[in-house]
Motif scaffolding. Structure first.
Motif, PDB file in Angstrom:
ATOM      1  N   PRO A  67      34.069   7.728 -34.370  1.00  0.00           N
ATOM      2  CA  PRO A  67      32.767   8.401 -34.292  1.00  0.00           C
ATOM      3  C   PRO A  67      32.002   8.048 -33.003  1.00  0.00           C
ATOM      4  O   PRO A  67      31.441   8.927 -32.350  1.00  0.00           O
ATOM      5  N   GLU A  68      32.020   6.771 -32.638  1.00  0.00           N
ATOM      6  CA  GLU A  68      31.305   6.367 -31.423  1.00  0.00           C
ATOM      7  C   GLU A  68      31.980   6.940 -30.172  1.00  0.00           C
ATOM      8  O   GLU A  68      31.321   7.384 -29.231  1.00  0.00           O
ATOM      9  N   LEU A  69      33.314   6.944 -30.183  1.00  0.00           N
ATOM     10  CA  LEU A  69      34.041   7.515 -29.040  1.00  0.00           C
ATOM     11  C   LEU A  69      33.768   9.007 -28.918  1.00  0.00           C
ATOM     12  O   LEU A  69      33.653   9.546 -27.810  1.00  0.00           O
ATOM     13  N   LEU A  70      33.685   9.680 -30.074  1.00  0.00           N
ATOM     14  CA  LEU A  70      33.424  11.124 -30.048  1.00  0.00           C
ATOM     15  C   LEU A  70      32.083  11.412 -29.372  1.00  0.00           C
ATOM     16  O   LEU A  70      31.992  12.331 -28.548  1.00  0.00           O
ATOM     17  N   ASP A  71      31.059  10.621 -29.697  1.00  0.00           N
ATOM     18  CA  ASP A  71      29.750  10.809 -29.053  1.00  0.00           C
ATOM     19  C   ASP A  71      29.891  10.739 -27.538  1.00  0.00           C
ATOM     20  O   ASP A  71      29.291  11.530 -26.815  1.00  0.00           O
ATOM     21  N   VAL A  73      32.634  11.262 -25.705  1.00  0.00           N
ATOM     22  CA  VAL A  73      33.378  12.427 -25.192  1.00  0.00           C
ATOM     23  C   VAL A  73      32.441  13.625 -25.084  1.00  0.00           C
ATOM     24  O   VAL A  73      32.391  14.324 -24.058  1.00  0.00           O
ATOM     25  N   LYS A  74      31.657  13.835 -26.138  1.00  0.00           N
ATOM     26  CA  LYS A  74      30.749  14.986 -26.152  1.00  0.00           C
ATOM     27  C   LYS A  74      29.727  14.898 -25.015  1.00  0.00           C
ATOM     28  O   LYS A  74      29.400  15.896 -24.374  1.00  0.00           O
ATOM     29  N   GLY A 225      44.058   4.284 -15.561  1.00  0.00           N
ATOM     30  CA  GLY A 225      43.459   2.987 -15.891  1.00  0.00           C
ATOM     31  C   GLY A 225      42.888   2.902 -17.293  1.00  0.00           C
ATOM     32  O   GLY A 225      42.222   1.925 -17.633  1.00  0.00           O
ATOM     33  N   THR A 226      43.137   3.901 -18.148  1.00  0.00           N
ATOM     34  CA  THR A 226      42.473   3.886 -19.453  1.00  0.00           C
ATOM     35  C   THR A 226      43.391   3.491 -20.619  1.00  0.00           C
ATOM     36  O   THR A 226      42.915   3.315 -21.734  1.00  0.00           O
ATOM     37  N   ALA A 227      44.695   3.306 -20.372  1.00  0.00           N
ATOM     38  CA  ALA A 227      45.615   3.046 -21.489  1.00  0.00           C
ATOM     39  C   ALA A 227      45.278   1.752 -22.222  1.00  0.00           C
ATOM     40  O   ALA A 227      45.356   1.692 -23.438  1.00  0.00           O
ATOM     41  N   HIS A 233      35.636  -2.323 -26.219  1.00  0.00           N
ATOM     42  CA  HIS A 233      35.061  -2.616 -24.901  1.00  0.00           C
ATOM     43  C   HIS A 233      34.182  -1.439 -24.456  1.00  0.00           C
ATOM     44  O   HIS A 233      34.531  -0.282 -24.700  1.00  0.00           O
ATOM     45  N   ALA A 234      33.087  -1.741 -23.788  1.00  0.00           N
ATOM     46  CA  ALA A 234      32.209  -0.668 -23.301  1.00  0.00           C
ATOM     47  C   ALA A 234      32.942   0.266 -22.336  1.00  0.00           C
ATOM     48  O   ALA A 234      32.627   1.460 -22.244  1.00  0.00           O
ATOM     49  N   ASP A 235      33.935  -0.259 -21.617  1.00  0.00           N
ATOM     50  CA  ASP A 235      34.716   0.613 -20.730  1.00  0.00           C
ATOM     51  C   ASP A 235      35.428   1.720 -21.508  1.00  0.00           C
ATOM     52  O   ASP A 235      35.710   2.780 -20.958  1.00  0.00           O
ATOM     53  N   ARG A 236      35.755   1.444 -22.761  1.00  0.00           N
ATOM     54  CA  ARG A 236      36.412   2.460 -23.592  1.00  0.00           C
ATOM     55  C   ARG A 236      35.480   3.663 -23.776  1.00  0.00           C
ATOM     56  O   ARG A 236      35.918   4.812 -23.748  1.00  0.00           O
ATOM     57  N   LEU A 237      34.181   3.385 -23.947  1.00  0.00           N
ATOM     58  CA  LEU A 237      33.203   4.475 -24.092  1.00  0.00           C
ATOM     59  C   LEU A 237      33.037   5.218 -22.770  1.00  0.00           C
ATOM     60  O   LEU A 237      32.925   6.445 -22.748  1.00  0.00           O
TER      61      LEU A 237
END
Ligand code: FES
Length: 576
Positions: A67-71, A73-74, A225-227, A233-237
């Motif tokens: 859910p947090e990742l989706l935000d 991406v959007k 660099g995202t794998a 981690h905040a970098d994931r967001l």
């Protein structure tokens, strides 16, 4: 950098792919009126659409943070000028599916392919993570042929137990083996249970999920660099936000997954698979993904690549570290720069850059160029001079078998031994710990009827437990042979994916207790030392296979499933 992206003249946004009511203007009118019910303004509805294949599920702990990742991406999609619209697909949580998640990978790929194609989206972000979700989404995206970029969920962080770092799930197996051998008691194994998987994200080691994440980066289908960025981690967001923006840039592009997946990008992925000491499952999934683009993956070619690709990444189950260390060490950019001369640098990536252009940047975004050499070895000082996986052939596996030599005991590589045969998973469970089992450490354990054509649908059962009577005497490894798979987090001298499998009439099903089997990793062979006439006699006497399932997905699976050499895809999903 987007020089290779050409524009096409399709209608965009929600005007795309109209529902058929016999009057296209009415179809659009109706769609817009229903879209208005979701509260979108006309200005938003006029924008191109980025679909987001969204796979959270209470049955998938690895995707808990989606859910947090989706935000994020959007946010990336909106800021870049398009309308983000997420849609659910099947989600596959590795430890939640019976008999095994692989059975449903193709179903998820069909769901993804059809929903990407049937709904009005100009590009799609594929959000996957747990083992089967990434290959399923890629298979679907290759077949759908729409512009797509993937975002992986990222690995879990490690936990701690009595001063020691723990990560799912190499350590799950290690402690379970200690418990079986009587080295730790019930209280301690129960305590450890709560410390193995402590955050959202995929398994913390170089298991199948991490392997697939690295392979998608090698294929050029996620952002550079995202794998390896940890799930929490905040970098994931930030990666999620950037992935949303990248999807918008892909709108109108001809650089679709079926173009990015080609024989060059596939060889790059195989090189990376070997250099990371990656999961044996990676071979099956790469073969299936490539198969959707009409590209064959040859196990003979894998052996050639294996001979010339060093193992450079020091992570469990082959080495010592965890994915969080790989991320901090420099990640996939650092690894692929090390392998540069072995890679096809002209392969295109989803950003519109070639792999060579991507690797020419000094460092990946958000990091400097320092590399932790205890985790990512230099070419001149590899962890092992040759690749982590080899294919074996012989009369026991005419179409090949796989051994993860980097996770195996090299003392067992040249061995002739007596077969101790288990005819099914049920037989294995019933007898492996029987104190009267006639078995010695130099025997070869054989498991039959656990391949893709069996009712168990090729589970990760190829890592047969060491019989209790030997485990308690300190035996840690034995040669094990089966048509099953093995978890990417497991280790041992385990010959897997024997093809053709027992249930499709392969010679593995003809092995009898006491037969001699010869393994030679040097010669890349696995042979049953029984003459042809006797094997023919056994084949003629074999009972016909059990009845096929009569209905539903099980019937489709039984009719269409292909062998491991075809990536266990369905025959009717391959391109004509
Ligand atoms: Fe999901 Fe291991 S269980 S990645």
């Amino acid at each position: 950098a987007a020089k290779d992206i050409r524009m096409s003249k399709q209608p965009t946004g929600i005007a795309n792919g109209l529902t058929n009511y016999g009057d296209p203007d009415f179809s659009l009118y109706l769609r817009r009126s229903f879209a208005r019910s979701m509260g979108y303004s006309n200005a938003m509805l006029a924008k191109p659409v980025v679909g987001i294949a969204y796979t959270p599920s209470s049955f998938n702990n690895c995707h808990r943070h989606f859910p947090e990742l989706l935000d994020a991406v959007k946010r990336g999609v909106l800021a870049a000028g398009a309308l983000p619209m997420e849609f659910p697909t099947i989600s596959l949580g590795e430890v939640w599916l019976s008999p095994t998640s692989l059975k449903f990978r193709n179903l998820m790929s069909m769901d993804t392919e059809e929903m990407v194609r049937a709904q009005p989206m100009d590009a799609v972000v594929l959000m996957g993570g747990c083992d089967k979700t990434v290959p399923a989404q890629l298979m679907g995206a290759v077949s759908a042929g729409r512009p797509a970029v993937m975002l992986v969920g990222g690995p879990m962080m490690t936990g701690r137990h009595r001063g020691e770092r723990l990560g799912a799930c190499t350590d799950c197996r290690r402690f379970w083996a200690q418990y079986r051998a009587g080295k730790i008691d019930e209280a301690e194994i129960n305590e450890i249970e709560g410390k193995l998987a402590t955050t959202a994200g995929t398994c913390a080691v170089m298991g199948t999920a991490s392997t697939m994440a690295c392979l998608v980066e090698a294929l050029g289908l996620i952002l550079p660099g995202t794998a390896a960025i940890p799930a929490v981690h905040a970098d994931r967001l930030r990666a999620a936000e950037a992935t949303g923006a990248a999807a918008v840039r892909l709108i109108g592009s001809k650089l679709t997954p079926d173009v990015i997946i080609n024989s060059k990008s596939m060889e790059n992925a195989l090189r990376v698979l070997l250099a990371i000491g990656g999961s044996t499952n990676g071979i099956i999934h790469l073969t299936a993904i490539a198969g959707r683009a009409g590209i064959p993956v040859s196990l003979k070619r894998l052996n050639e690549l294996s001979d010339t690709t060093p193992v450079l990444v020091n992570l469990k189950p082959v080495g010592n570290g965890y994915m969080e260390d790989f991320f901090a060490a420099g990640g996939m950019g650092a690894l692929m720069r090390e392998l540069k001369d072995l890679l096809h640098l002209d392969a295109m990536t989803v950003t519109g850059e070639t792999l060579g252009e991507r690797l020419a940047h000094d460092s990946d975004a958000s990091r400097d160029s320092w590399i932790d050499r205890t985790i990512i070895a230099e070419r001149k000082k590899p962890l092992e001079p040759q690749g982590g996986l080899v294919a074996l052939f012989g009369n026991l596996a005419p179409q090949g078998a796989i051994l993860k030599r980097s996770a195996a005991d090299s003392n067992l590589f040249e061995l002739e031994g007596r077969a101790v045969v288990f005819s099914s998973l049920a037989d294995l469970a019933a007898r492996i710990d029987d104190p009267n089992l006639d078995v010695e450490a130099k025997d070869i354990l054989v498991l039959q009827n656990a391949g893709p054509h069996s009712p168990s649908a090729m589970p990760e059962a190829g890592y047969l437990p060491i019989p209790k009577k030997l485990a308690t005497k300190g035996v840690k490894d034995m040669v094990r042979v089966s048509d099953a798979r093995m978890s990417g987090t497991a280790f041992g001298t385990v010959v897997l994916h024997v093809t053709p499998d027992s249930a499709s009439g392969g010679p593995l099903g003809l092995v009898r207790n006491g037969d001699r089997i010869r393994l030679s990793v040097k010669e890349r062979r696995i042979d049953l030392m029984v003459d042809d006439a006797e094997l023919k006699r056994r084949a003629a006497a074999a009972k016909p296979a059990a009845d096929k399932p009569e209905r539903g997905y099980a019937r489709l699976y039984a009719q269409e499933i292909l062998g491991a050499d075809q990536g266990c895809d369905f025959a009717f999903l391959k391109p004509r």
